[in-house]
Write a protein that holds these residues in place. Sequence first.
Motif, PDB file in Angstrom:
ATOM      1  N   CYS A  29       0.847  -1.187   0.000  1.00  0.00           N
ATOM      2  CA  CYS A  29       0.000   0.000   0.000  1.00  0.00           C
ATOM      3  C   CYS A  29       0.886   1.241   0.000  1.00  0.00           C
ATOM      4  CB  CYS A  29      -0.966  -0.004   1.171  1.00  0.00           C
ATOM      5  SG  CYS A  29      -0.238  -0.363   2.756  1.00  0.00           S
ATOM      6  N   THR A  30       0.426   2.246  -0.729  1.00  0.00           N
ATOM      7  CA  THR A  30       1.187   3.475  -0.900  1.00  0.00           C
ATOM      8  C   THR A  30       0.260   4.663  -0.727  1.00  0.00           C
ATOM      9  OG1 THR A  30       2.571   2.346  -2.536  1.00  0.00           O
ATOM     10  CG2 THR A  30       2.691   4.748  -2.493  1.00  0.00           C
ATOM     11  N   ILE A  31       0.736   5.677  -0.019  1.00  0.00           N
ATOM     12  CA  ILE A  31       0.063   6.973   0.026  1.00  0.00           C
ATOM     13  C   ILE A  31       1.060   7.972  -0.543  1.00  0.00           C
ATOM     14  CG2 ILE A  31       0.751   7.378   2.423  1.00  0.00           C
ATOM     15  CD1 ILE A  31      -1.882   8.996   2.727  1.00  0.00           C
ATOM     16  N   MET A  32       0.589   8.761  -1.531  1.00  0.00           N
ATOM     17  CA  MET A  32       1.503   9.630  -2.269  1.00  0.00           C
ATOM     18  C   MET A  32       0.844  10.990  -2.473  1.00  0.00           C
ATOM     19  SD  MET A  32       3.187   8.692  -5.978  1.00  0.00           S
ATOM     20  CE  MET A  32       2.824   7.010  -5.617  1.00  0.00           C
ATOM     21  N   ASP A  33       1.617  12.064  -2.269  1.00  0.00           N
ATOM     22  CA  ASP A  33       1.060  13.400  -2.481  1.00  0.00           C
ATOM     23  C   ASP A  33       1.190  13.781  -3.958  1.00  0.00           C
ATOM     24  OD1 ASP A  33       3.676  14.295  -2.919  1.00  0.00           O
ATOM     25  OD2 ASP A  33       3.845  15.240  -0.962  1.00  0.00           O
ATOM     26  N   TRP A  34       0.755  14.981  -4.282  1.00  0.00           N
ATOM     27  CA  TRP A  34       0.738  15.431  -5.678  1.00  0.00           C
ATOM     28  C   TRP A  34       2.139  15.688  -6.228  1.00  0.00           C
ATOM     29  CZ3 TRP A  34      -3.376  15.064  -8.764  1.00  0.00           C
ATOM     30  CH2 TRP A  34      -4.585  14.818  -8.146  1.00  0.00           C
ATOM     31  N   HIS A  35       3.152  15.708  -5.372  1.00  0.00           N
ATOM     32  CA  HIS A  35       4.538  15.857  -5.820  1.00  0.00           C
ATOM     33  C   HIS A  35       5.178  14.479  -6.001  1.00  0.00           C
ATOM     34  CE1 HIS A  35       4.274  20.105  -5.171  1.00  0.00           C
ATOM     35  NE2 HIS A  35       3.915  19.925  -3.916  1.00  0.00           N
TER      36      HIS A  35
END
Length: 157
Positions: free
Chosen positions: A60-66
């Motif tokens: 699982c990955t959580i990633m911001d807009w950058h």
Amino acid sequence: LEPDRYYPLHSTKAIAYLYRTYMVSLSAEAQKSPITNVNVDWRKSELSWESSKNFSTYKCTIMDWHMEGIEKEVNRPLCRFPVELYMPLHKGVFLIIEVPNTNISKKCTFSPGGMNGSAIENFSCMIYNICLMNCTWQAGRGAPADTQYFLYWQNSR
């Protein structure tokens, strides 16, 4: 989807939560995935889901807009991210659940909800004597008169 209704704000010593709705949208190819019922609990910093197939490992990955993010490998359909997650969520984030060594995945987008102009303004907190914190804010200019905001405190670990 049953989205959690708490929206975390940035903080250096703690995470504050404002009562906000959000929308999680799914990509078209991911809708065929055996991974379903994706849920985010921001208070517990948990991403959970159901799977119609029994897999031994998920990523699982959580990633911001950058495109900066945190990736974890887990052996059940629950992923806990650090409570001290210092990621700007106000512009939204990507949530990705994958089954390693397969083409199975579920990609979701978290977008903070609410009407345009309803976000709080002039948010500030003062800490007194290390044991009392007083926070103030103003309702957004476009917020309906009956809008209510709630603030929650969670200690960093």
